[in-house]
Structures are given as C-alpha cells and as structure tokens.
Scaffold this motif. Structure first.
Motif, mmCIF file in Angstrom:
data_model
loop_
_atom_site.group_PDB
_atom_site.id
_atom_site.type_symbol
_atom_site.label_atom_id
_atom_site.label_comp_id
_atom_site.label_asym_id
_atom_site.label_seq_id
_atom_site.Cartn_x
_atom_site.Cartn_y
_atom_site.Cartn_z
ATOM 1 N N TYR A 1 0.805 -1.359 -0.090
ATOM 2 C CA TYR A 1 -0.084 -0.123 -0.005
ATOM 3 C C TYR A 1 0.737 1.220 -0.082
ATOM 4 N N GLY A 2 2.218 1.242 0.014
ATOM 5 C CA GLY A 2 2.944 2.349 0.095
ATOM 6 C C GLY A 2 3.526 2.464 1.107
ATOM 7 N N THR B 1 -2.092 2.818 7.412
ATOM 8 C CA THR B 1 -2.288 1.239 7.514
ATOM 9 C C THR B 1 -2.267 0.993 8.973
ATOM 10 N N ILE B 2 -1.712 1.226 10.036
ATOM 11 C CA ILE B 2 -1.567 0.902 11.331
ATOM 12 C C ILE B 2 -2.483 1.380 11.927
ATOM 13 N N VAL C 1 -5.315 -10.328 6.618
ATOM 14 C CA VAL C 1 -6.136 -9.428 7.159
ATOM 15 C C VAL C 1 -5.263 -8.554 8.430
ATOM 16 N N MET C 2 -5.103 -7.526 8.325
ATOM 17 C CA MET C 2 -4.287 -6.768 9.462
ATOM 18 C C MET C 2 -5.243 -5.839 10.229
ATOM 19 N N PRO C 3 -5.406 -6.144 11.540
ATOM 20 C CA PRO C 3 -6.191 -5.038 12.277
ATOM 21 C C PRO C 3 -6.018 -3.813 12.425
ATOM 22 N N ALA C 4 -7.036 -3.140 12.953
ATOM 23 C CA ALA C 4 -6.946 -1.772 13.076
ATOM 24 C C ALA C 4 -6.510 -1.292 14.295
ATOM 25 N N LYS D 1 2.421 7.081 15.466
ATOM 26 C CA LYS D 1 3.447 7.791 14.803
ATOM 27 C C LYS D 1 4.567 7.189 15.144
ATOM 28 N N LYS D 2 5.040 6.453 16.185
ATOM 29 C CA LYS D 2 6.367 6.095 16.589
ATOM 30 C C LYS D 2 6.335 4.708 15.792
ATOM 31 N N LEU D 3 5.446 4.076 15.829
ATOM 32 C CA LEU D 3 5.590 2.920 14.961
ATOM 33 C C LEU D 3 5.848 3.128 13.295
ATOM 34 N N ALA D 4 4.909 4.016 12.876
ATOM 35 C CA ALA D 4 5.244 4.185 11.479
ATOM 36 C C ALA D 4 6.615 4.721 11.096
#
Length: 304
Positions: free
Chosen positions: A144-145, A154-155, A267-270, A291-294
C-alpha cells in the motif's frame, strides 16, 4: 543396644549398623548455630518491617509501609520523568521532522521497538522478517506504499485486501498459463507477450496495474495509488513459499474470499480503532504510539 556399644567412650547414640556405621551425637558447629539463630532473627525482623502475615483479605502492613504497587508506581514515575521531554517533542513534531533529528530518532526507535514487540512481532516477526503468511517489513516492497503517511494509515485503519477467486472464471489452461507467467516475472523475466496479453484480457491489470507492479497511479508527491495488489515484477512473494503452485493457488482461490475455505487469509487489524470497554471508549494505540510505529517500520524497511 547402648549396653552393647562396640565403640565405648565415643559420643554416639548406640545405634550401629553393619558392624561399624553409627549415629553420632556431636553438637553442630558454632558457626552453623550462629547462622541458624541469625536467620530466625532476620525472619522476625522482616515480618515486623514488611507486609507478611495474612489477616483476613490483607496482610499485616509492616512498620515501613512498603508495598510492591508503591514501588512499581515510583519506578513508573521515574521512567516517565525521563521520557517526558522526549514525548513532548514527539507530540509537537511531524514524523519527517523526527527522522531528521538523530537524537530524537534514536529515542523514538528504542521506544517503538517495545511497541513493535508487543503489537506487531506475532505476525511480522521480531525483526520485521515476516512470519509465514505475513508480509516482510524489512524489505522495500510495499503493498500500500511505504511512506510515513501510508504507514500511519495502515496501522491506524488496518488492511483487508481482496482478490477474486478465479477457479470458476478461468479455464485450467488459462490458470496454468498465468501462473507460469507470474513465475517468469518473479524470476526477473519481462514475461512472454502471450502472458501479458492474457494478463490484460482477464482484467488482472485492474488491480495489479498496467506494469504489473501493483501501482495503479503515481501521484506528484511520490505517493502511489494502489489497492494492495502484489507487485508481480519483483522476486518477493506475498505468500510463501512462492513458485508455480503458490501462484496457482492464489489465482484459483483468491484472497479473503468468503465461502471459499482454500482462500488466502490476509487481514491486518486496525490499531487506531475505538472500542467500548465498560462504556468507556478505548483505542489499542493512541496517535503518538502510531506515529512512533510508523517511523520504526519506515526505518526498518527503508521507507518507500
């Protein structure tokens, strides 16, 4: 037995086995006795100073008033005091600004590594290498980029791609031909003209793009438009182990197709979704953690 003691004058109990094995009655060494009484004194002192004896639903509080919860809260407060200035900066800066600040970036990556271990590693592996059936995050292949914006999206919202099952749409010969063509593409070939013709004729380009790289359009800012379809032109397989049989299975049964037991599950959870717990709205991760995880995933895979 004592009257018939074969070792008269020896300080034994008179109990003798096998002619010469006997039980002595010597007192313990002085150092041992001192340690024994000291341990008793320690236990008595400890139970007076610290919570020890159960009384009803609680224990005796102890003269010092110490509790594990109190010590835990003090430790958390100390950690928060250290982290506070960094967390404040992160809250006021964009992800791009954080990446440009080496010191703050180092803190962010260390903090996010813990979040990644808690929330992501079960599927994506501890180092982003991807567990079986889940995407690798340590390469530069993105469904997805891989920009910060896309990663946060995405996260936050999760992902659930879809691919139509073609078992009842294409003939067996067409499925085999497309599977072979996909393998050729992943092996670095430009793909046969017949394969490209079949790819477009059956509408595969609607999701995988005209170049079969999963990109439907490239925007001026570097972002791409995609529906999460795999890039068929590189050597990375979305579903391991890859190869003809793997490609054939995906084409036949699709991805996330209801009512088809053989379909691929992807499937990735929200993690930014809101749920109610005891009438209180809670989120798995707040905006700061997302933000940290991204940033962490962006650095892990080199961005994109």
């Amino acid at each position: 037995m004592a009257e018939n003691n074969p070792f008269p004058g020896e300080n034994n109990t008179g109990h003798v086995w096998d002619d010469n094995l006997r039980e002595l009655a010597n007192p313990p060494p002085r150092w041992w006795m001192l340690g024994f009484w000291a341990s008793i004194l320690f236990v008595i002192t400890y139970t007076i100073l610290y919570p020890s004896w159960p009384v009803g639903q609680q224990a005796t509080p102890g003269l010092l008033g110490w509790t594990q919860i109190q010590e835990y809260e003090q430790g958390v407060a100390q950690v928060d005091a250290k982290r506070g200035p960094f967390e404040e900066q992160i809250s006021q800066m964009t992800a791009e600004e954080i990446i440009a600040d080496p010191g703050l970036l180092q803190y962010t990556l260390a903090s996010a590594k813990v979040l990644f271990g808690d929330y992501c590693s079960a599927c994506h592996g501890s180092g982003g290498q991807g567990n079986p059936g889940y995407p690798v995050l340590a390469d530069d292949d993105w469904l997805y980029g891989g920009s910060i914006t896309k990663l946060k999206e995405t996260i936050t919202n999760g992902r659930k791609g879809a691919m139509t099952a073609h078992a009842n749409i294409l003939s067996a010969e067409e499925i085999d031909a497309l599977s072979n063509w996909v393998v050729e593409m992943h092996d670095g070939s430009e793909g046969s003209a017949a394969g490209w013709e079949l790819y477009r004729a059956k509408g595969c380009n609607a999701c995988h793009g005209e170049k079969a790289n999963g990109v439907l359009a490239e925007l001026p800012g570097g972002e791409v438009v995609t529906v999460g379809a795999a890039n068929l032109t590189d050597s990375i397989w979305r579903f391991e182990p890859g190869g003809f049989e793997s490609a054939r299975h995906t084409i036949m049964y699709g991805v996330n197709q209801p009512g088809i037991p053989e379909t691929r599950d992807a499937v990735m959870p929200a993690f930014g979704s809101v749920a109610k717990v005891d009438d209180v709205e809670v989120r798995k991760l707040d905006d700061q953690d997302i933000k940290k995880l991204a940033i962490y995933v962006h650095q892990l895979g080199g961005g994109g």
